[in-house]
Design a protein around this motif. Structure first.
Motif, PDB file in Angstrom:
ATOM      1  N   THR A 177      -3.036   1.619  -4.344  1.00  0.00           N
ATOM      2  CA  THR A 177      -2.240   2.827  -4.450  1.00  0.00           C
ATOM      3  C   THR A 177      -3.121   3.986  -4.863  1.00  0.00           C
ATOM      4  O   THR A 177      -4.355   3.917  -4.785  1.00  0.00           O
ATOM      5  CB  THR A 177      -1.098   2.606  -5.473  1.00  0.00           C
ATOM      6  OG1 THR A 177      -0.275   3.776  -5.504  1.00  0.00           O
ATOM      7  CG2 THR A 177      -1.638   2.310  -6.855  1.00  0.00           C
TER       8      THR A 177
ATOM      9  N   TYR B  28      -3.088   8.640   4.044  1.00  0.00           N
ATOM     10  CA  TYR B  28      -2.550   7.341   4.453  1.00  0.00           C
ATOM     11  C   TYR B  28      -3.665   6.471   5.017  1.00  0.00           C
ATOM     12  O   TYR B  28      -3.869   5.323   4.587  1.00  0.00           O
ATOM     13  CB  TYR B  28      -1.438   7.571   5.473  1.00  0.00           C
ATOM     14  CG  TYR B  28      -0.928   6.345   6.200  1.00  0.00           C
ATOM     15  CD1 TYR B  28      -0.833   5.105   5.570  1.00  0.00           C
ATOM     16  CD2 TYR B  28      -0.507   6.433   7.522  1.00  0.00           C
ATOM     17  CE1 TYR B  28      -0.330   3.997   6.243  1.00  0.00           C
ATOM     18  CE2 TYR B  28      -0.005   5.338   8.199  1.00  0.00           C
ATOM     19  CZ  TYR B  28       0.077   4.120   7.555  1.00  0.00           C
ATOM     20  OH  TYR B  28       0.561   3.027   8.226  1.00  0.00           O
TER      21      TYR B  28
ATOM     22  N   ARG C 187       4.617  -1.287   2.998  1.00  0.00           N
ATOM     23  CA  ARG C 187       4.668  -0.083   2.179  1.00  0.00           C
ATOM     24  C   ARG C 187       5.195  -0.389   0.780  1.00  0.00           C
ATOM     25  O   ARG C 187       5.894  -1.386   0.563  1.00  0.00           O
ATOM     26  CB  ARG C 187       5.568   0.957   2.840  1.00  0.00           C
ATOM     27  CG  ARG C 187       4.977   1.530   4.106  1.00  0.00           C
ATOM     28  CD  ARG C 187       5.912   2.382   4.916  1.00  0.00           C
ATOM     29  NE  ARG C 187       6.988   3.031   4.180  1.00  0.00           N
ATOM     30  CZ  ARG C 187       7.550   4.174   4.554  1.00  0.00           C
ATOM     31  NH1 ARG C 187       7.108   4.807   5.618  1.00  0.00           N
ATOM     32  NH2 ARG C 187       8.543   4.691   3.866  1.00  0.00           N
ATOM     33  N   THR C 188       4.872   0.484  -0.160  1.00  0.00           N
ATOM     34  CA  THR C 188       5.308   0.293  -1.546  1.00  0.00           C
ATOM     35  C   THR C 188       6.788   0.558  -1.746  1.00  0.00           C
ATOM     36  O   THR C 188       7.338   0.228  -2.803  1.00  0.00           O
ATOM     37  CB  THR C 188       4.517   1.214  -2.493  1.00  0.00           C
ATOM     38  OG1 THR C 188       4.558   2.556  -1.975  1.00  0.00           O
ATOM     39  CG2 THR C 188       3.077   0.773  -2.623  1.00  0.00           C
TER      40      THR C 188
ATOM     41  N   GLN D 219       0.824  -1.213   0.000  1.00  0.00           N
ATOM     42  CA  GLN D 219       0.000   0.000   0.000  1.00  0.00           C
ATOM     43  C   GLN D 219       0.852   1.254   0.000  1.00  0.00           C
ATOM     44  O   GLN D 219       1.876   1.331   0.669  1.00  0.00           O
ATOM     45  CB  GLN D 219      -0.911  -0.024   1.241  1.00  0.00           C
ATOM     46  CG  GLN D 219      -1.772   1.194   1.448  1.00  0.00           C
ATOM     47  CD  GLN D 219      -1.052   2.309   2.207  1.00  0.00           C
ATOM     48  OE1 GLN D 219      -0.245   2.031   3.084  1.00  0.00           O
ATOM     49  NE2 GLN D 219      -1.357   3.548   1.864  1.00  0.00           N
ATOM     50  N   GLY D 220       0.379   2.255  -0.753  1.00  0.00           N
ATOM     51  CA  GLY D 220       1.039   3.556  -0.757  1.00  0.00           C
ATOM     52  C   GLY D 220       1.276   4.044  -2.171  1.00  0.00           C
ATOM     53  O   GLY D 220       0.958   3.364  -3.151  1.00  0.00           O
TER      54      GLY D 220
ATOM     55  N   HIS E 237       5.777   0.402   9.612  1.00  0.00           N
ATOM     56  CA  HIS E 237       6.410   0.080   8.335  1.00  0.00           C
ATOM     57  C   HIS E 237       6.000  -1.298   7.840  1.00  0.00           C
ATOM     58  O   HIS E 237       5.975  -1.543   6.641  1.00  0.00           O
ATOM     59  CB  HIS E 237       7.928   0.189   8.455  1.00  0.00           C
ATOM     60  CG  HIS E 237       8.392   1.604   8.474  1.00  0.00           C
ATOM     61  ND1 HIS E 237       9.171   2.149   7.486  1.00  0.00           N
ATOM     62  CD2 HIS E 237       8.159   2.605   9.355  1.00  0.00           C
ATOM     63  CE1 HIS E 237       9.402   3.428   7.754  1.00  0.00           C
ATOM     64  NE2 HIS E 237       8.802   3.719   8.889  1.00  0.00           N
TER      65      HIS E 237
ATOM     66  N   ASN F 212      13.282   5.533   0.616  1.00  0.00           N
ATOM     67  CA  ASN F 212      12.385   6.642   0.937  1.00  0.00           C
ATOM     68  C   ASN F 212      13.188   7.917   1.130  1.00  0.00           C
ATOM     69  O   ASN F 212      14.324   8.020   0.692  1.00  0.00           O
ATOM     70  CB  ASN F 212      11.549   6.315   2.191  1.00  0.00           C
ATOM     71  CG  ASN F 212      12.433   6.044   3.401  1.00  0.00           C
ATOM     72  OD1 ASN F 212      13.601   6.421   3.442  1.00  0.00           O
ATOM     73  ND2 ASN F 212      11.876   5.389   4.396  1.00  0.00           N
TER      74      ASN F 212
END
Length: 256
Positions: A34, A77, A97-98, A7-8, A139, A230
Motif C-alpha cells: 500500500t 496505480y 484491490r484493498t 494492493q492499493g 478488479h 468504493n
C-alpha cells in the motif's frame, strides 16, 4: 505457488486484515502492499508500503473535471503494483484491490495452473470488446509472476520515460485527458491488457482476437461472496441473499 497481492490505498485497516486472514486460512501466501498512511500503520498483519513522494514531490496533474490538481492515479496505480511485485517471489499472482473481497478464488488458481500464460480476470465493470477493444477488468487479475511483473514494469518504465522526455507529470495530462475522455481505447484496463500482450511478444496490437486467445474471464458470481466498497457503492453479493445481477451496469456477464 500462489501469492495473493492485496494492493492499493487502505481506507479501512480492519477490512484489509480480515481479507488477509481469510486468504491465509485458505492456504495462500498473502502480501499487502500500500501507500504510507496513518490507516496502514494500524494494520496488525505484515505489510509493505511506498511513499507517494518522488524527488521531494507528489506527482499530480490537473484533472479537467475537477478544480484542483489531483494525484496521478494511473501512474501511482502502476507504480504501486510494480513495487509490490518487487517484494514477492512466487510462480503465480492473484492481485486484489484493498477495497474488495472475493471469498473463493480457487477457480482462478485452477485455471492459471492449467493455462500459465493467460491473464485471468472477472467481469466487474467489463465491457464488450466490440464496444471497448482491449478492455479487461482489473478488479481481480491472475497471472504468472513473470507476466504480471513484465506487464506492470513495462507500463511503469513507459510512464517514467514519458515524464522525463516531455517534462509532464503524467500521460494523463489535461490536454490528453480532454482528448481521450470517453474514448474507447484508453484507460487503465486497456493499457494493462495491451502491455500484457506486448510482454508476450505481440507488437501489432490491432486485433481483439488477441484478447480472446490470451485472456479468460470468470464471472464474479463464480468467485464466491463478493464485497466492494468504493466511490461507486458499498455492496455485498452472495449466492444466498443477493446474487450478482446478470447484465448489470457493473459489467457484462457474458463476454467475448
Amino acid at each position: 505457488m500462489f501469492t495473493v497481492l492485496i494492493q492499493g490505498p487502505i481506507k479501512d485497516h480492519k477490512f484489509v486484515e480480515k481479507n488477509y486472514n481469510h486468504y491465509v486460512d485458505q492456504g495462500y501466501q498473502v502480501h499487502i502492499h500500500t501507500w504510507d498512511s496513518d490507516e496502514a500503520k494500524k494494520l496488525s498483519v505484515p505489510y509493505t508500503s511506498s511513499s507517494l513522494e518522488e524527488d521531494g514531490e507528489i506527482v499530480k496533474f490537473k484533472h479537467p473535471l475537477k478544480q484542483n490538481k489531483t494525484l496521478s492515479s494511473l501512474y501511482y496505480y502502476v507504480r504501486n503494483v510494480k513495487e509490490g511485485l518487487d517484494k514477492i517471489d512466487n510462480l503465480y499472482i492473484i492481485k486484489i484491490r484493498t477495497d474488495e473481497f472475493f471469498s473463493d478464488i480457487s477457480k482462478i488458481e485452477k485455471y492459471l495452473t492449467l493455462n500459465p500464460t493467460k491473464l485471468v480476470c472477472s467481469n466487474i465493470f467489463l465491457r464488450k470488446q466490440k464496444d471497448q477493444p482491449f478492455n479487461i477488468s482489473d478488479h481481480i487479475i491472475g497471472m504468472s509472476y513473470k507476466n504480471m511483473y513484465n506487464t506492470f514494469n513495462n507500463l511503469y518504465s513507459f510512464f517514467k520515460l514519458f515524464r522525463v522526455l516531455t517534462h509532464q507529470n503524467d500521460i494523463f495530462n489535461e490536454e490528453v485527458f480532454k482528448t481521450l475522455w470517453g474514448k474507447k481505447y484508453f484507460g487503465a484496463q486497456n493499457l494493462i491488457c495491451r502491455s500484457y500482450l506486448y510482454s508476450l511478444g505481440h507488437t501489432k496490437l490491432d486485433d481483439i482476437k488477441l484478447v480472446v486467445d490470451n485472456c479468460y474471464c470468470i464471472p464474479v458470481s463464480e468467485l464466491g461472496d463478493y464485497f466492494i466498497s468504493n466511490n461507486y457503492q458499498s455492496q455485498t453479493y452472495d449466492s444466498k441473499s443477493k446474487p450478482w445481477p446478470e447484465n448489470s451496469k457493473f459489467g457484462e456477464s457474458k463476454v467475448w
